[in-house]
Write an enzyme that holds these catalytic residues in place. Structure first.
Site, short mmCIF file in Angstrom:
data_model
loop_
_atom_site.label_atom_id
_atom_site.label_comp_id
_atom_site.label_asym_id
_atom_site.label_seq_id
_atom_site.Cartn_x
_atom_site.Cartn_y
_atom_site.Cartn_z
N ASN A 17 -30.59 64.38 -65.22
CA ASN A 17 -29.79 65.34 -64.45
C ASN A 17 -28.68 64.56 -63.76
O ASN A 17 -28.93 63.88 -62.76
CB ASN A 17 -30.69 66.05 -63.43
CG ASN A 17 -29.92 67.01 -62.57
OD1 ASN A 17 -28.72 67.25 -62.79
ND2 ASN A 17 -30.58 67.58 -61.57
N LYS A 29 -26.30 65.72 -62.11
CA LYS A 29 -25.82 66.41 -60.90
C LYS A 29 -24.28 66.42 -60.90
O LYS A 29 -23.69 66.61 -61.95
CB LYS A 29 -26.44 65.76 -59.65
CG LYS A 29 -27.97 65.70 -59.76
CD LYS A 29 -28.67 65.30 -58.50
CE LYS A 29 -30.18 65.28 -58.75
NZ LYS A 29 -30.95 64.98 -57.56
N HIS A 88 -33.11 74.38 -59.67
CA HIS A 88 -33.18 73.06 -59.01
C HIS A 88 -33.19 73.25 -57.49
O HIS A 88 -32.48 74.11 -56.97
CB HIS A 88 -32.01 72.18 -59.44
CG HIS A 88 -32.23 70.74 -59.04
ND1 HIS A 88 -32.05 70.31 -57.75
CD2 HIS A 88 -32.66 69.67 -59.75
CE1 HIS A 88 -32.37 69.02 -57.69
NE2 HIS A 88 -32.73 68.60 -58.89
N GLU A 137 -31.85 71.67 -55.18
CA GLU A 137 -30.54 71.52 -54.52
C GLU A 137 -29.77 72.84 -54.58
O GLU A 137 -28.91 73.09 -53.72
CB GLU A 137 -29.76 70.37 -55.16
CG GLU A 137 -30.35 69.02 -54.77
CD GLU A 137 -30.03 67.89 -55.72
OE1 GLU A 137 -29.21 68.08 -56.64
OE2 GLU A 137 -30.62 66.81 -55.55
N GLU A 184 -40.76 68.78 -59.06
CA GLU A 184 -39.93 67.87 -58.28
C GLU A 184 -40.15 68.16 -56.79
O GLU A 184 -39.51 69.06 -56.23
CB GLU A 184 -38.44 68.11 -58.58
CG GLU A 184 -38.05 67.87 -60.01
CD GLU A 184 -36.56 67.53 -60.12
OE1 GLU A 184 -36.27 66.45 -60.61
OE2 GLU A 184 -35.71 68.35 -59.69
N GLY A 188 -34.12 61.80 -54.52
CA GLY A 188 -33.08 60.94 -53.95
C GLY A 188 -33.52 60.16 -52.73
O GLY A 188 -32.69 59.57 -52.04
N SER A 210 -37.09 60.45 -57.51
CA SER A 210 -37.10 58.99 -57.36
C SER A 210 -37.82 58.28 -58.52
O SER A 210 -38.57 57.33 -58.29
CB SER A 210 -37.68 58.58 -56.00
OG SER A 210 -36.84 59.08 -54.96
P1 13P Z 1 -33.53 61.46 -58.18
O1 13P Z 1 -34.09 60.88 -59.47
O2 13P Z 1 -32.19 60.91 -57.84
O3 13P Z 1 -34.54 61.38 -57.07
O4 13P Z 1 -33.29 63.02 -58.45
C1 13P Z 1 -34.29 63.77 -59.02
C2 13P Z 1 -33.76 65.10 -59.39
O5 13P Z 1 -33.39 65.88 -58.54
C3 13P Z 1 -33.64 65.42 -60.81
O6 13P Z 1 -33.38 66.76 -61.01
#
Ligand code: 13P
Length: 256
Positions: free
Chosen positions: A9, A11, A95, A97, A169, A175, A216
């Site tokens: 991803n 982002k 997601h 976010e 997740e 993150g 992570s």
């Molecule tokens: P990170 O791997 O940066 O923690 O992000 C995970 C994520 O949100 C994947 O969709």
């Protein structure tokens, strides 16, 4: 047998055509030799078509990061399933976010509508679920994540559910550099995600659906997650944006 899957991803990164092409040209050959693990890159919308061209002869698949449930209409700024079909095979839905800031248009019911809209177009949903830090503290992981799974899949047939991918997740792990432990993630993937699916759609669907862990994940912990029996792969954010992604994929593929 569930095919293992690593999804990147990106982002809101690598969204200019030149930078996305340069990155993918750099890793494409290294990744094409990886067997037994399906790879999916989920870049920003702006580079999907350009990457579709360069990835066409390779086994690496593409995914979008979101999608509206309607096929067309007055929805400024939205992307529909018909626009994605033919360009990519996967689509990340729900997601955290997006759920965090999207209100009702990213709530459980909306995610369910998106899943329903994706499947008839041959798009495989990667449905994201996961509890907050407060939810974890309060011991609500099972009920909360189970509820998200139920809402996302409500009304599907067992065969449609089997075709979906669920990404567990935990919000606190994204993150943060603080992943769930592999045992914790395995438990939620098995008892909560597959358990919830089994209750409504039966054991066959629960056994067939692929469950990823995200939050992570990097080259140093990927093998431990891949070794877990209920976890079929990972949804990777930060570690998918540089050369360490190749290392991560190779380590994932080396897990028997
Ligand atoms: P990170 O791997 O940066 O923690 O992000 C995970 C994520 O949100 C994947 O969709």
């Amino acid at each position: 047998m569930r095919r293992r899957l690593i999804a990147a991803n990106w982002k809101m990164h690598l969204g200019r055509v030149e930078e996305a092409l340069a990155f993918v040209r750099g890793i494409r050959h290294l990744l094409s030799r990886v067997e037994d693990v399906e790879l999916v890159l989920c870049p920003p919308f702006t580079v999907l078509s350009a990457l579709a061209e360069v990835l066409r002869p390779s086994p690496i698949a593409l995914g979008a990061q979101n999608m509206h449930w309607e096929e067309r209409g007055a929805h400024t700024g939205e992307i529909s399933p018909t626009m994605l079909a033919g360009v990519c095979r996967y689509v990340i839905l729900g997601h955290s976010e997006r759920r965090a800031t999207g209100g009702a248009s990213e709530g459980d019911a909306a995610v369910g509508r998106k899943v329903h809209a994706a499947l008839p177009h041959g798009l495989v949903p990667i449905v994201c679920v996961g509890e907050s830090a407060e939810g974890k503290e309060a011991g609500e992981t099972h009920d909360f994540v189970g509820g998200q799974v139920q809402a996302a899949l409500a009304g599907l047939t067992p065969e449609q559910v089997a075709a979906c991918v669920i990404a567990y997740e935990p919000v606190w792990a994204i993150g943060s550099g603080r992943s769930a432990t592999p045992a914790e993630a395995n438990r939620t993937a098995g008892l909560t995600v597959r358990g919830t699916i089994a209750e409504t759609f039966g054991e066959d669907a629960a056994r067939a659906v692929r469950v990823l862990y995200g939050g992570s994940v990097g080259p140093d912990n990927i093998a431990a997650f891949m070794a877990m029996p209920e976890i079929d792969g990972a949804l990777v954010g930060g570690a998918s944006l540089g050369p360490e992604f190749v290392k991560l994929v190779r380590r994932a593929a080396a897990v028997p």
